[in-house]
Design a protein around this motif. Sequence first.
Motif, PDB file in Angstrom:
ATOM      1  N   GLY A 190      87.317  70.449 -15.681  1.00 40.07           N
ATOM      2  CA  GLY A 190      88.408  70.944 -14.847  1.00 40.07           C
ATOM      3  C   GLY A 190      88.793  72.342 -15.278  1.00 40.07           C
ATOM      4  O   GLY A 190      88.076  72.999 -16.037  1.00 40.07           O
ATOM      5  N   ASN A 191      89.954  72.782 -14.814  1.00 43.34           N
ATOM      6  CA  ASN A 191      90.410  74.149 -15.103  1.00 43.34           C
ATOM      7  C   ASN A 191      91.549  74.184 -16.121  1.00 43.34           C
ATOM      8  O   ASN A 191      92.306  75.149 -16.176  1.00 43.34           O
ATOM      9  CB  ASN A 191      90.848  74.841 -13.814  1.00 43.34           C
ATOM     10  CG  ASN A 191      89.688  75.068 -12.862  1.00 43.34           C
ATOM     11  OD1 ASN A 191      88.536  75.215 -13.295  1.00 43.34           O
ATOM     12  ND2 ASN A 191      89.976  75.089 -11.567  1.00 43.34           N
ATOM     13  N   SER A 235      84.111  85.085 -16.706  1.00 39.72           N
ATOM     14  CA  SER A 235      83.068  84.111 -16.417  1.00 39.72           C
ATOM     15  C   SER A 235      83.609  83.104 -15.412  1.00 39.72           C
ATOM     16  O   SER A 235      84.784  82.733 -15.460  1.00 39.72           O
ATOM     17  CB  SER A 235      82.626  83.395 -17.690  1.00 39.72           C
ATOM     18  OG  SER A 235      81.701  82.370 -17.408  1.00 39.72           O
ATOM     19  N   THR A 236      82.760  82.657 -14.515  1.00 40.03           N
ATOM     20  CA  THR A 236      83.138  81.622 -13.557  1.00 40.03           C
ATOM     21  C   THR A 236      82.681  80.247 -14.020  1.00 40.03           C
ATOM     22  O   THR A 236      82.920  79.244 -13.337  1.00 40.03           O
ATOM     23  CB  THR A 236      82.520  81.925 -12.173  1.00 40.03           C
ATOM     24  OG1 THR A 236      81.103  81.998 -12.296  1.00 40.03           O
ATOM     25  CG2 THR A 236      83.073  83.237 -11.624  1.00 40.03           C
ATOM     26  N   ALA A 237      82.027  80.188 -15.179  1.00 46.64           N
ATOM     27  CA  ALA A 237      81.535  78.911 -15.717  1.00 46.64           C
ATOM     28  C   ALA A 237      82.681  78.130 -16.350  1.00 46.64           C
ATOM     29  O   ALA A 237      83.789  78.636 -16.542  1.00 46.64           O
ATOM     30  CB  ALA A 237      80.431  79.162 -16.739  1.00 46.64           C
ATOM     31  N   GLN A 238      82.417  76.884 -16.675  1.00 52.06           N
ATOM     32  CA  GLN A 238      83.405  76.011 -17.322  1.00 52.06           C
ATOM     33  C   GLN A 238      83.127  75.875 -18.829  1.00 52.06           C
ATOM     34  O   GLN A 238      83.705  75.019 -19.476  1.00 52.06           O
ATOM     35  CB  GLN A 238      83.367  74.619 -16.684  1.00 52.06           C
ATOM     36  CG  GLN A 238      83.643  74.587 -15.188  1.00 52.06           C
ATOM     37  CD  GLN A 238      85.054  75.035 -14.868  1.00 52.06           C
ATOM     38  OE1 GLN A 238      85.256  76.116 -14.312  1.00 52.06           O
ATOM     39  NE2 GLN A 238      86.032  74.233 -15.242  1.00 52.06           N
ATOM     40  N   THR A 270      87.713  65.458 -26.271  1.00 52.57           N
ATOM     41  CA  THR A 270      87.866  64.310 -25.383  1.00 52.57           C
ATOM     42  C   THR A 270      88.157  64.849 -23.996  1.00 52.57           C
ATOM     43  O   THR A 270      89.283  65.252 -23.689  1.00 52.57           O
ATOM     44  CB  THR A 270      89.012  63.385 -25.835  1.00 52.57           C
ATOM     45  OG1 THR A 270      88.779  62.986 -27.188  1.00 52.57           O
ATOM     46  CG2 THR A 270      89.090  62.151 -24.948  1.00 52.57           C
ATOM     47  N   GLY A 271      87.141  64.900 -23.169  1.00 53.98           N
ATOM     48  CA  GLY A 271      87.305  65.480 -21.842  1.00 53.98           C
ATOM     49  C   GLY A 271      87.639  66.955 -21.934  1.00 53.98           C
ATOM     50  O   GLY A 271      86.881  67.753 -22.492  1.00 53.98           O
ATOM     51  N   ASN A 272      88.814  67.308 -21.425  1.00 52.78           N
ATOM     52  CA  ASN A 272      89.257  68.704 -21.438  1.00 52.78           C
ATOM     53  C   ASN A 272      90.229  68.999 -22.574  1.00 52.78           C
ATOM     54  O   ASN A 272      90.919  70.019 -22.552  1.00 52.78           O
ATOM     55  CB  ASN A 272      89.919  69.055 -20.097  1.00 52.78           C
ATOM     56  CG  ASN A 272      88.912  69.123 -18.959  1.00 52.78           C
ATOM     57  OD1 ASN A 272      87.715  69.089 -19.193  1.00 52.78           O
ATOM     58  ND2 ASN A 272      89.398  69.206 -17.742  1.00 52.78           N
ATOM     59  N   PRO A 297      86.939  81.267 -20.288  1.00 54.65           N
ATOM     60  CA  PRO A 297      86.959  81.977 -19.006  1.00 54.65           C
ATOM     61  C   PRO A 297      88.397  82.171 -18.511  1.00 54.65           C
ATOM     62  O   PRO A 297      89.256  81.312 -18.721  1.00 54.65           O
ATOM     63  CB  PRO A 297      86.172  81.045 -18.081  1.00 54.65           C
ATOM     64  CG  PRO A 297      85.262  80.283 -18.990  1.00 54.65           C
ATOM     65  CD  PRO A 297      86.057  80.082 -20.258  1.00 54.65           C
ATOM     66  N   LYS A 298      88.648  83.271 -17.861  1.00 60.08           N
ATOM     67  CA  LYS A 298      90.014  83.649 -17.493  1.00 60.08           C
ATOM     68  C   LYS A 298      90.675  82.679 -16.508  1.00 60.08           C
ATOM     69  O   LYS A 298      91.906  82.630 -16.433  1.00 60.08           O
ATOM     70  CB  LYS A 298      90.020  85.062 -16.919  1.00 60.08           C
ATOM     71  CG  LYS A 298      89.719  86.144 -17.951  1.00 60.08           C
ATOM     72  CD  LYS A 298      89.772  87.526 -17.327  1.00 60.08           C
ATOM     73  CE  LYS A 298      89.517  88.608 -18.374  1.00 60.08           C
ATOM     74  NZ  LYS A 298      89.541  89.973 -17.786  1.00 60.08           N
TER      75      LYS A 298
END
Length: 229
Positions: free
Chosen positions: A110-111, A134-137, A167-169, A215-216
């Motif tokens: 997620g973001n 960067s547009t990557a995660q 753990t996840g994000n 990433p921003k």
Amino acid sequence: MSNTWMIFFIGLIPVVIGILIVLYITKKVKYKGSLRLNKIVIMIYFSLLIGVGVVYEILPKEPIVEQLSEEQLQQLQTENEVFEEKLLKQEESKLSQKFLKEEWTHELSGNTLTLGYIGNDSYSTKVVVEWIDSTAQKIEGKVYRSHINLYGLKIEDKIPLHEAEWTGNEVVIHEPVEQEFTFDQFSNELNVFQQTDTMEIRMVRGFTYIHLKVPKHIEIVDPLGLQMY
């Protein structure tokens, strides 16, 4: 044949040589007067001395913990301060690589990136975020730890690192469990550790730094205030 027995037999070699030398000397030396020394007693005495020395050498030993001077402690403190200054300025190429302990990458789903901490001293860990285009995660991370020194004793290699668990994000920093150290010191000086007010620097407190390249478009949730600015 096991290594233990091999070490034992190798250790006997100087003992046998020592006994032969003592026998040779006692045969050559003539004792005069009323003070006649028993050759067997002399042989046993010197053999025991040699044997004790051999046993001491082959027994496993704890590594020696070096004690630093006040000037050396000041140097360590200066290196810690310079490292933190360069890290906050994001001058990665100028960072001392001797502080680098781990590096890894993690893919977010997620973001949002949440920072957490488990332990009693969250101030021992500092998170530095470097925003990247960067547009990557993908999150790139490096773990550093600066010098730790107590009363001149170099103990940083004996203290486990903080561990980062994903753990996840959410990345959670786990504080090392409490450590107990016991030292044996032989000296003819009093107050070996100089625990007096005359010592300007008693402790060089190192920190664990988590350097994240994020990433921003990712939002960071930091309820404990781990992030440095």
